[in-house]
Enzyme design. Structure first.
Site, short mmCIF file in Angstrom:
data_model
loop_
_atom_site.label_atom_id
_atom_site.label_comp_id
_atom_site.label_asym_id
_atom_site.label_seq_id
_atom_site.Cartn_x
_atom_site.Cartn_y
_atom_site.Cartn_z
N GLU A 1 0.47 20.29 -16.60
CA GLU A 1 -0.19 19.08 -16.08
C GLU A 1 -1.70 19.29 -16.09
O GLU A 1 -2.23 20.19 -15.41
CB GLU A 1 0.31 18.80 -14.65
N LYS B 1 4.41 17.95 -3.35
CA LYS B 1 4.37 18.12 -4.81
C LYS B 1 2.96 18.59 -5.21
O LYS B 1 2.80 19.47 -6.05
CB LYS B 1 4.74 16.80 -5.48
N ASP C 1 10.55 33.62 -9.75
CA ASP C 1 11.64 32.64 -9.69
C ASP C 1 11.15 31.46 -8.86
O ASP C 1 11.35 31.38 -7.65
CB ASP C 1 12.87 33.30 -9.05
N HIS D 1 -7.71 11.73 -14.05
CA HIS D 1 -6.51 11.88 -14.88
C HIS D 1 -6.69 11.24 -16.25
O HIS D 1 -6.29 11.79 -17.26
CB HIS D 1 -5.30 11.24 -14.18
C1 MEV Z 1 0.18 14.78 -8.85
O1 MEV Z 1 0.70 15.79 -9.67
C2 MEV Z 1 0.07 15.27 -7.42
C3 MEV Z 1 -0.37 14.21 -6.40
O2 MEV Z 1 0.52 13.10 -6.45
C4 MEV Z 1 -0.30 14.90 -5.05
C5 MEV Z 1 -0.52 13.97 -3.88
O3 MEV Z 1 -0.22 12.75 -3.96
O4 MEV Z 1 -0.94 14.50 -2.82
C6 MEV Z 1 -1.74 13.69 -6.71
#
Ligand code: MEV
Length: 398
Positions: free
Chosen positions: A51, A238, A254, A352
């Site tokens: 990413e 995430k 792992d 992005h």
């Molecule tokens: C994208 O890979 C991760 C985000 O969605 C994390 C977040 O929303 O805090 C930008």
């Protein structure tokens, strides 16, 4: 057949031994998280991730944390548990008492199964019994024996599974029950890592957001959102795992085990919540804290046969498993901070899209300086289509 054995510094013979039906090597970009100050020491962290923007964003956030003194990390040791399930017991509580009375000899027997670990100073530490009651009408109660084992610098999976399988016949003899599963638990709740950092409001300001105090308050508000709403908490986590997993992947860990444990830990109150939270401290600093189970290893494991993993461990100057856990968690907190700062201010899409434009340029066949030229044009036009990138590449080549 394998094509280029050189991909990622990876020899095809090693690849062939590490998995089955091997037809190639799947490589990822290996980057470095910069600006990391961890417990007062300058560090870089290797990151393998597909990413775009995670490495740059984590490095930027690490710089913000550095201005406030960097990251502080601690780990709670390297004890993990392995589980032996016993079914068919008329009185599981009585079986618990029998096992408890045999605990010293069971620990001795467990240690006899892992002499190398014992020689290094690790090994079985405790026998715990749990009566596990399935929900109503879902079957009879079962007994579960946990053997807690200090895995030192090993991740521990093989060691723990060896103990579970090796000890099971004795457990059967003691309890008279039927042995079910014998496997480690990845819920490594005695192997926690904690990380914290402080950020000055001044470092959070920029031209568009000249009041760093407002940015700080908006980040705290974003944290409260994740604390109140599991839908947001999943995405918040995430963002944290973006950084942490990238270090785990680069260093051959792992990461599926780490993911499973982290999300179970995030649900430990019964409601899924954020792994990292942010507050304003008494001095007006933004303060971030995270705590999660993290089982990583720097000895043993198939991944150590991977030259890229060895390189990553040496680039990160990783001393031992606890050091790696702290370094990974610091990058996790940095990537969470980077995401929250962007989301709480200008949003993430501008950054992005800039990186997306670069990817489009490469996909359209650009290389070298042309990548930057095409991506700059795509951004200026606000057009992020592959066809447009191809037109620009073709025009530049004429
Ligand atoms: C994208 O890979 C991760 C985000 O969605 C994390 C977040 O929303 O805090 C930008």
């Amino acid at each position: 057949m394998l094509a280029e054995p050189a991909a990622g510094g990876f020899d095809h013979n090693v690849a062939d031994c590490m998995s089955e039906n091997v037809v190639g090597v799947h490589a990822l970009p290996l980057g470095l998280c910069l600006n990391l100050l961890v417990d007062g020491t300058e560090r870089v962290a290797p990151m393998a991730i597909e990413e775009s923007s995670v490495v740059a964003a984590s490095s930027n956030a690490a710089r913000l944390a550095r201005d406030g003194g960097g990251f502080q990390v601690e780990t709670t040791g390297s004890v993990m548990a392995t589980q032996i399930q016993i079914n068919g017991l008329a009185d599981p509580e009585a079986a618990c008492r029998k096992i408890a009375s045999e605990a010293p000899s069971l620990i001795e027997a467990a240690n006899a199964l892992v002499p190398n670990m014992v020689r290094r100073g690790g090994g079985a530490r405790e026998i715990e019994t749990r009566v596990v009651k399935p929900p109503k009408d879902a079957g009879p109660a079962m007994l579960c024996v946990h053997v807690h084992v200090d895995c030192l610098d090993a991740m521990g999976a093989n060691l723990l599974n060896t103990i579970a399988e090796g000890l099971a016949p004795r457990i059967r003899a003691i309890t008279g029950g039927d042995i079910g599963l014998r496997i480690l638990t990845n819920y490594a709740d005695r192997r926690l890592v904690r990380v914290s950092c402080r950020v000055t409001p001044e470092s959070l300001r920029n031209d568009a957001w000249p009041d760093g105090g407002i940015v700080r308050d908006r980040i705290v508000n974003a944290s409260r959102f994740a604390e109140a709403d599991p839908y947001r908490a999943v995405t918040h986590n995430k963002g944290f795992m973006n950084g942490l997993d990238a270090v785990l992947l680069a260093t051959g860990q792992d990461w599926r085990a780490a993911e499973a444990a982290a999300h179970a830990y995030a649900s430990r109150t019964g409601i899924y919540g954020p792994l990292a939270t942010w507050r304003t401290d008494s001095g007006g600093f933004l303060e971030g804290r995270a705590e999660l189970p993290l089982a990583v290893g720097t000895v043993g494991g198939a991944a150590r046969a991977h030259p890229g993993v060895r390189l990553a461990l040496s680039l990160g100057k990783v001393k031992d498993a606890s050091d790696l856990a702290g370094l990974s968690a610091a990058v996790g907190l940095a990537s969470n901070l980077a995401a929250l700062k962007a989301l709480a201010t200008e949003g993430i899409q501008r950054g992005h899209m800039a990186l997306h434009a670069r990817t489009l340029a490469v996909e359209a066949g650009a290389s070298g300086d042309l990548v930057h030229e095409v991506s700059r044009r795509l951004q200026a036009e606000g057009c992020f289509r592959l066809e447009r990138a191809q037109e620009l590449v073709a025009a530049a080549r004429k």
